[in-house]
Design a protein around this motif. Structure first.
Motif, PDB file in Angstrom:
ATOM      1  N   ASP A 180      -4.883  22.282 -40.393  1.00 55.12           N
ATOM      2  CA  ASP A 180      -4.644  23.730 -40.809  1.00 55.12           C
ATOM      3  C   ASP A 180      -4.877  24.189 -38.962  1.00 55.12           C
ATOM      4  OD1 ASP A 180      -5.392  26.124 -41.303  1.00 55.12           O
ATOM      5  OD2 ASP A 180      -7.158  25.536 -42.603  1.00 55.12           O
ATOM      6  N   PRO A 181      -3.165  24.757 -39.026  1.00 56.58           N
ATOM      7  CA  PRO A 181      -3.654  25.896 -37.572  1.00 56.58           C
ATOM      8  C   PRO A 181      -4.698  26.623 -37.673  1.00 56.58           C
ATOM      9  CG  PRO A 181      -0.937  25.706 -39.375  1.00 56.58           C
ATOM     10  CD  PRO A 181      -3.039  25.579 -40.368  1.00 56.58           C
ATOM     11  N   LEU A 239      -7.472  26.573 -37.373  1.00 54.11           N
ATOM     12  CA  LEU A 239      -8.513  25.672 -37.046  1.00 54.11           C
ATOM     13  C   LEU A 239      -8.333  25.427 -34.985  1.00 54.11           C
ATOM     14  CD1 LEU A 239     -10.101  22.796 -39.724  1.00 54.11           C
ATOM     15  CD2 LEU A 239     -10.606  25.023 -39.328  1.00 54.11           C
ATOM     16  N   ILE A 240      -7.092  25.577 -34.985  1.00 53.54           N
ATOM     17  CA  ILE A 240      -6.587  25.376 -33.493  1.00 53.54           C
ATOM     18  C   ILE A 240      -6.938  26.494 -32.566  1.00 53.54           C
ATOM     19  CG2 ILE A 240      -4.308  24.854 -31.835  1.00 53.54           C
ATOM     20  CD1 ILE A 240      -3.402  23.367 -34.462  1.00 53.54           C
ATOM     21  N   LYS A 241      -7.566  26.621 -31.758  1.00 48.64           N
ATOM     22  CA  LYS A 241      -7.688  26.897 -31.107  1.00 48.64           C
ATOM     23  C   LYS A 241      -7.339  27.308 -28.999  1.00 48.64           C
ATOM     24  CE  LYS A 241     -12.735  28.274 -32.533  1.00 48.64           C
ATOM     25  NZ  LYS A 241     -13.762  27.985 -32.704  1.00 48.64           N
ATOM     26  N   ASP A 242      -7.271  25.832 -29.130  1.00 45.15           N
ATOM     27  CA  ASP A 242      -6.601  25.076 -27.838  1.00 45.15           C
ATOM     28  C   ASP A 242      -6.065  23.970 -27.712  1.00 45.15           C
ATOM     29  OD1 ASP A 242      -6.722  25.393 -25.300  1.00 45.15           O
ATOM     30  OD2 ASP A 242      -7.881  25.721 -24.267  1.00 45.15           O
ATOM     31  N   THR A 243      -4.339  23.958 -27.413  1.00 40.31           N
ATOM     32  CA  THR A 243      -3.779  22.948 -27.484  1.00 40.31           C
ATOM     33  C   THR A 243      -4.008  22.240 -26.171  1.00 40.31           C
ATOM     34  OG1 THR A 243      -1.989  24.043 -27.014  1.00 40.31           O
ATOM     35  CG2 THR A 243      -2.283  23.158 -29.288  1.00 40.31           C
ATOM     36  N   ASN A 244      -4.406  22.723 -25.117  1.00 37.13           N
ATOM     37  CA  ASN A 244      -4.573  22.229 -23.575  1.00 37.13           C
ATOM     38  C   ASN A 244      -5.428  20.752 -22.828  1.00 37.13           C
ATOM     39  OD1 ASN A 244      -3.287  22.714 -20.787  1.00 37.13           O
ATOM     40  ND2 ASN A 244      -5.757  22.900 -19.755  1.00 37.13           N
ATOM     41  N   GLY A 245      -6.759  20.514 -24.189  1.00 33.39           N
ATOM     42  CA  GLY A 245      -6.630  19.386 -23.893  1.00 33.39           C
ATOM     43  C   GLY A 245      -6.349  18.420 -24.545  1.00 33.39           C
ATOM     44  N   CYS A 246      -5.516  18.275 -25.400  1.00 28.75           N
ATOM     45  CA  CYS A 246      -5.338  17.463 -26.839  1.00 28.75           C
ATOM     46  C   CYS A 246      -5.189  15.586 -26.137  1.00 28.75           C
ATOM     47  CB  CYS A 246      -4.293  18.698 -27.457  1.00 28.75           C
ATOM     48  SG  CYS A 246      -3.865  17.033 -28.908  1.00 28.75           S
ATOM     49  N   GLY A 247      -3.669  15.702 -24.991  1.00 29.11           N
ATOM     50  CA  GLY A 247      -3.515  14.899 -24.800  1.00 29.11           C
ATOM     51  C   GLY A 247      -4.374  14.093 -24.029  1.00 29.11           C
ATOM     52  N   ASP A 248      -5.525  15.016 -22.908  1.00 30.03           N
ATOM     53  CA  ASP A 248      -6.197  13.840 -22.135  1.00 30.03           C
ATOM     54  C   ASP A 248      -7.468  12.962 -23.670  1.00 30.03           C
ATOM     55  OD1 ASP A 248      -4.873  15.107 -20.319  1.00 30.03           O
ATOM     56  OD2 ASP A 248      -6.516  17.037 -20.362  1.00 30.03           O
ATOM     57  N   VAL A 273     -10.644  16.529 -32.571  1.00 29.46           N
ATOM     58  CA  VAL A 273     -11.275  17.231 -32.551  1.00 29.46           C
ATOM     59  C   VAL A 273     -11.006  18.020 -31.245  1.00 29.46           C
ATOM     60  CG1 VAL A 273     -14.368  16.781 -31.554  1.00 29.46           C
ATOM     61  CG2 VAL A 273     -12.734  15.781 -33.477  1.00 29.46           C
ATOM     62  N   VAL A 274     -11.316  17.899 -30.058  1.00 27.67           N
ATOM     63  CA  VAL A 274     -11.593  18.775 -29.583  1.00 27.67           C
ATOM     64  C   VAL A 274     -10.485  20.164 -29.111  1.00 27.67           C
ATOM     65  CG1 VAL A 274     -10.282  19.322 -27.115  1.00 27.67           C
ATOM     66  CG2 VAL A 274     -11.797  16.930 -27.329  1.00 27.67           C
ATOM     67  N   ILE A 275      -9.150  19.765 -30.221  1.00 22.56           N
ATOM     68  CA  ILE A 275      -8.306  21.048 -30.649  1.00 22.56           C
ATOM     69  C   ILE A 275      -9.262  22.226 -31.186  1.00 22.56           C
ATOM     70  CG2 ILE A 275      -7.398  20.664 -32.701  1.00 22.56           C
ATOM     71  CD1 ILE A 275      -4.517  20.399 -31.272  1.00 22.56           C
TER      72      ILE A 275
END
Length: 438
Positions: free
Chosen positions: A380-381, A383-392, A421-423
């Motif tokens: 759900d968009p 719920l997204i707060k920060d995509t910066n650590g998504c790949g890591d 979870v991290v996103i």
């Protein structure tokens, strides 16, 4: 039912007898039951063949045992008989989580995050609201300004350390992971070390006096995030520190190694030292392209780095830059992954796995001459707060199952779980306890 139990009991003893005889043990039965007399003991390697067969005995000839090396096995608990059967774990990794089983090498950064009600701090240092830059001279006072004049949140950062922290969180075993990198001798280094130790990572930092610890300032305004990075002491890590006896013991204890591409310009000698160690000891080397400007180093024939890489991560943009550098002409991501997986390897005991992500589109994996796509679970968009650590975090989730001997499917499933979870947090953060099951 009674006859069945008796039959199974005799059959079990028959299997034990065959294995024991092959190992130099002899079993005889007297009125007191089964007894063992040990003579010249020899190691026994379980194969897919039943232990009493000629094929199994041939596999245990001394000449064959020398060829095999050490193989980690896992008992099949639900089987009541045929205890000699074996299931070789995925990638040949042990299923026991031992201390230091995963070792990471990268550039440690202290992430300093502030949430601002307006653009005053951005304007003061000439920053854009949604951008990422390396710090210039005019940005030097920014980090102290953030610390003293704003409500700050500190997190261990840097791409590789983020992945190691996520793996540590999922493993839930203290000091299951080790991380090497360079820091200064300052309060930022103390915070970075304490924050890493708090989550269970065994950090081994090379301290450089007179040089500031690497930091990444994150200024959040509304939905925008402005990143300013000062690498500082992270750029000074050396292979001499890695090879110190007390540090090299940690290298020898690890079974899986993760080195991000960002460490290559800092200390390619350290990466090569780990690469050679992996090839010589049949351990797993995982690397990440991390950025398009680093692809030249992965393709450098003098470094010959790719020949040591067992598992390679990258995104579609990085793949598009890297592939032509190694003579791959295709522009189809699946074909590119397949050809990269087939590049020459130093350790031929491990078939290379290539994993190319492409945002919300399916992740492409090439392994054993085949390509498979894994769909990314939608979120759900709101719920997204920060995509910066998504790949890591995706890599960290993957690694957490890899070191436990998980299947490729389990590794991917956990990678997607960790990213999801991290996103939902600012920075690379997560709840106290994971809620992941295979």
């Amino acid at each position: 039912m009674r006859l069945t139990q008796i039959a199974f009991g005799y059959f079990k003893r028959y299997v034990e007898n065959e294995i024991s005889n092959a190992r130099g043990k002899y079993i005889y039965k007297n009125i007191w039951g089964w007894k063992r007399i040990d003579f010249d003991k020899r190691p026994w390697v379980y194969t897919e063949d039943r232990p009493w067969t000629d094929a199994a005995k041939r596999a245990n000839l001394p000449s064959e045992l020398k060829k095999r090396g050490k193989i980690w096995v896992e008992p099949i608990k639900e089987w009541k008989i045929f205890k000699g059967d074996r299931r070789e774990l995925h990638f040949g990794m042990p299923n026991k989580i031992t201390e230091g089983i995963l070792l990471g090498l990268g550039n440690p950064l202290l992430d300093i995050t502030v949430v601002c009600p307006d653009n005053a701090l951005l304007d003061k240092y000439g920053l854009l609201a949604n951008n990422a830059i390396l710090a210039e001279e005019k940005h030097r006072p920014l980090f102290e300004d953030m610390v003293h004049n704003y409500q700050t949140e500190y997190l261990p950062g840097g791409a590789t350390l983020n992945s190691v922290r996520v793996a540590q969180w999922l493993l839930q075993t203290p000091r299951a992971t080790t991380f090497f990198g360079g820091v200064g001798k300052d309060k930022f280094a103390e915070i970075l070390e304490n924050k890493s130790l708090d989550v269970g990572v065994n950090v081994r930092y090379q301290v450089h006096e007179g040089i500031q610890t690497g930091v990444c300032g994150a200024i959040i305004t509304g939905e925008d995030r402005s990143l300013v990075t000062e690498l500082g002491a992270a750029q000074c890590f050396s292979v001499d520190f890695l090879k110190q006896p007390e540090n090299w013991k940690l290298v020898e204890a690890a079974q899986c190694f993760y080195a991000g591409g960002f460490i290559l310009p800092v200390s390619k000698e350290s990466v090569l030292a780990l690469s050679h160690h992996c090839a010589e000891t049949n351990k797993t080397l995982v690397m990440n392209l991390h950025a398009t400007f680093l692809c030249d180093m992965f393709a450098d024939p003098e470094l010959n780095l790719m020949s040591y890489v067992d598992i390679l991560f990258g995104n579609s943009d990085e793949a598009a830059v890297f592939c032509p550098l190694v003579g791959i002409k295709s522009t189809d991501l699946k074909e590119m992954a397949l050809e990269v997986s087939a590049l020459p390897k130093a350790n031929k005991k491990r078939e290379r796995i290539v994993i190319f992500t492409q945002g919300r589109k399916p992740t492409v994996i090439a392994h054993l001459g085949k390509v498979k796509e894994y769909s990314v679970e939608a979120i759900d968009p709101d719920l997204i707060k920060d995509t910066n650590g998504c790949g890591d975090s995706f890599v960290g989730g993957f690694l957490s199952q890899l070191v436990q001997g998980g299947s490729l499917e389990d590794c991917m499933k956990c990678g997607f779980y960790a990213a999801k979870v991290v996103i939902q947090h600012y920075g690379c953060q997560y709840p106290d306890k994971p809620n992941f099951t295979v």
